[in-house]
Design a protein around this motif. Sequence first.
Motif, PDB file in Angstrom:
ATOM      1  N   PRO A  76     -56.184   0.464  15.025  1.00 27.67           N
ATOM      2  CA  PRO A  76     -56.739   0.829  16.361  1.00 27.67           C
ATOM      3  C   PRO A  76     -55.828   0.842  17.733  1.00 27.67           C
ATOM      4  O   PRO A  76     -56.073   1.459  18.663  1.00 27.67           O
ATOM      5  CB  PRO A  76     -57.936   0.055  16.493  1.00 27.67           C
ATOM      6  CG  PRO A  76     -57.630  -1.379  16.003  1.00 27.67           C
ATOM      7  CD  PRO A  76     -56.830  -1.054  14.649  1.00 27.67           C
ATOM      8  N   LEU A  77     -54.868  -0.160  17.243  1.00 22.75           N
ATOM      9  CA  LEU A  77     -53.841  -0.064  18.724  1.00 22.75           C
ATOM     10  C   LEU A  77     -52.689   0.696  18.209  1.00 22.75           C
ATOM     11  O   LEU A  77     -51.744   0.852  19.082  1.00 22.75           O
ATOM     12  CB  LEU A  77     -53.498  -1.660  18.776  1.00 22.75           C
ATOM     13  CG  LEU A  77     -54.282  -2.588  19.003  1.00 22.75           C
ATOM     14  CD1 LEU A  77     -53.732  -3.882  19.058  1.00 22.75           C
ATOM     15  CD2 LEU A  77     -55.098  -2.313  20.171  1.00 22.75           C
ATOM     16  N   LEU A  78     -52.297   1.466  17.230  1.00 22.32           N
ATOM     17  CA  LEU A  78     -51.412   2.282  16.801  1.00 22.32           C
ATOM     18  C   LEU A  78     -52.092   3.620  16.097  1.00 22.32           C
ATOM     19  O   LEU A  78     -51.963   3.819  14.755  1.00 22.32           O
ATOM     20  CB  LEU A  78     -50.350   1.506  16.031  1.00 22.32           C
ATOM     21  CG  LEU A  78     -49.152   2.245  15.567  1.00 22.32           C
ATOM     22  CD1 LEU A  78     -48.292   2.854  16.794  1.00 22.32           C
ATOM     23  CD2 LEU A  78     -48.464   1.657  14.414  1.00 22.32           C
ATOM     24  N   LEU A  79     -52.594   4.346  16.823  1.00 21.57           N
ATOM     25  CA  LEU A  79     -53.351   5.527  16.460  1.00 21.57           C
ATOM     26  C   LEU A  79     -52.510   6.658  15.938  1.00 21.57           C
ATOM     27  O   LEU A  79     -53.064   7.570  14.988  1.00 21.57           O
ATOM     28  CB  LEU A  79     -54.299   6.145  17.736  1.00 21.57           C
ATOM     29  CG  LEU A  79     -55.226   5.204  17.850  1.00 21.57           C
ATOM     30  CD1 LEU A  79     -56.162   5.756  19.277  1.00 21.57           C
ATOM     31  CD2 LEU A  79     -56.464   4.825  17.013  1.00 21.57           C
ATOM     32  N   TYR A  80     -51.242   6.842  16.197  1.00 17.13           N
ATOM     33  CA  TYR A  80     -50.420   7.620  15.509  1.00 17.13           C
ATOM     34  C   TYR A  80     -49.437   6.945  14.776  1.00 17.13           C
ATOM     35  O   TYR A  80     -48.177   7.279  14.473  1.00 17.13           O
ATOM     36  CB  TYR A  80     -49.623   8.279  16.730  1.00 17.13           C
ATOM     37  CG  TYR A  80     -50.629   9.235  17.508  1.00 17.13           C
ATOM     38  CD1 TYR A  80     -50.835  10.629  17.355  1.00 17.13           C
ATOM     39  CD2 TYR A  80     -51.059   8.723  18.795  1.00 17.13           C
ATOM     40  CE1 TYR A  80     -51.616  11.552  18.007  1.00 17.13           C
ATOM     41  CE2 TYR A  80     -51.776   9.507  19.690  1.00 17.13           C
ATOM     42  CZ  TYR A  80     -52.245  10.646  19.001  1.00 17.13           C
ATOM     43  OH  TYR A  80     -53.182  11.469  19.970  1.00 17.13           O
ATOM     44  N   LYS A  81     -49.979   6.228  13.707  1.00 13.47           N
ATOM     45  CA  LYS A  81     -49.177   5.360  12.780  1.00 13.47           C
ATOM     46  C   LYS A  81     -48.403   6.244  11.997  1.00 13.47           C
ATOM     47  O   LYS A  81     -47.218   6.140  11.593  1.00 13.47           O
ATOM     48  CB  LYS A  81     -50.000   4.404  12.134  1.00 13.47           C
ATOM     49  CG  LYS A  81     -49.211   3.514  11.239  1.00 13.47           C
ATOM     50  CD  LYS A  81     -50.215   2.383  10.639  1.00 13.47           C
ATOM     51  CE  LYS A  81     -49.585   1.330   9.886  1.00 13.47           C
ATOM     52  NZ  LYS A  81     -50.267   0.371   9.507  1.00 13.47           N
ATOM     53  N   TRP A  82     -49.132   7.364  11.608  1.00 15.16           N
ATOM     54  CA  TRP A  82     -48.678   8.499  10.852  1.00 15.16           C
ATOM     55  C   TRP A  82     -49.044   9.717  11.389  1.00 15.16           C
ATOM     56  O   TRP A  82     -50.192   9.764  11.770  1.00 15.16           O
ATOM     57  CB  TRP A  82     -49.066   8.409   9.156  1.00 15.16           C
ATOM     58  CG  TRP A  82     -48.558   9.292   8.429  1.00 15.16           C
ATOM     59  CD1 TRP A  82     -47.409   9.472   7.982  1.00 15.16           C
ATOM     60  CD2 TRP A  82     -48.995  10.660   8.198  1.00 15.16           C
ATOM     61  NE1 TRP A  82     -46.862  10.520   7.056  1.00 15.16           N
ATOM     62  CE2 TRP A  82     -48.147  11.357   7.404  1.00 15.16           C
ATOM     63  CE3 TRP A  82     -50.304  11.272   8.290  1.00 15.16           C
ATOM     64  CZ2 TRP A  82     -48.477  12.546   6.697  1.00 15.16           C
ATOM     65  CZ3 TRP A  82     -50.460  12.641   7.986  1.00 15.16           C
ATOM     66  CH2 TRP A  82     -49.594  13.356   7.109  1.00 15.16           C
TER      67      TRP A  82
END
Length: 168
Positions: A76-82
């Motif tokens: 939830p803290l890195l919404l653009y992980k991929w």
Amino acid sequence: LSKTTTMKKITLVLIALLSAVYAIKINAQSIVINEILASNTNSIQDEDSSRQDWIELYNTGPSSVNLLGFGLSDDPLLLYKWTFPNVSLGAGQYLIVWASDKNRSTAGSPLHTNFKISASGEALYLTNTSGVTINTVPPVSLQADISYGRFPNGTGPYVFFGTPTPNA
């Protein structure tokens, strides 16, 4: 041209632009995470003939949506992980994204995230290009070859499927 005619043309152009932006945002809302499989031992295989976790997206809307720049994540803290490459999902169509940790994002080729899905349960997030999370799958513990998906497709609550239904 008169001042009034010029103002009318400017107003029409602005209305057209705002309508286009609104339509794009509405269409983006039609993309959902429809089904997931976190422990794949008997379901479909990827292009490397390996059984990987997968995430199925579904377009519930009436028109195609380009997913370029959308994000998938388990953080939830890195919404653009991929992030998605320049791929479109047509109305009523499905898209399988392998949650394999292989990190492949070439349009026209099978898509693979840079993370896997924890079978013990973790939330998944789909975020549009405006930074709005448009769909979240709650954390749920999944046994081998039991998927978790919407019933009915695209709109219903999440339920467990004893027989996974990728692309269907």
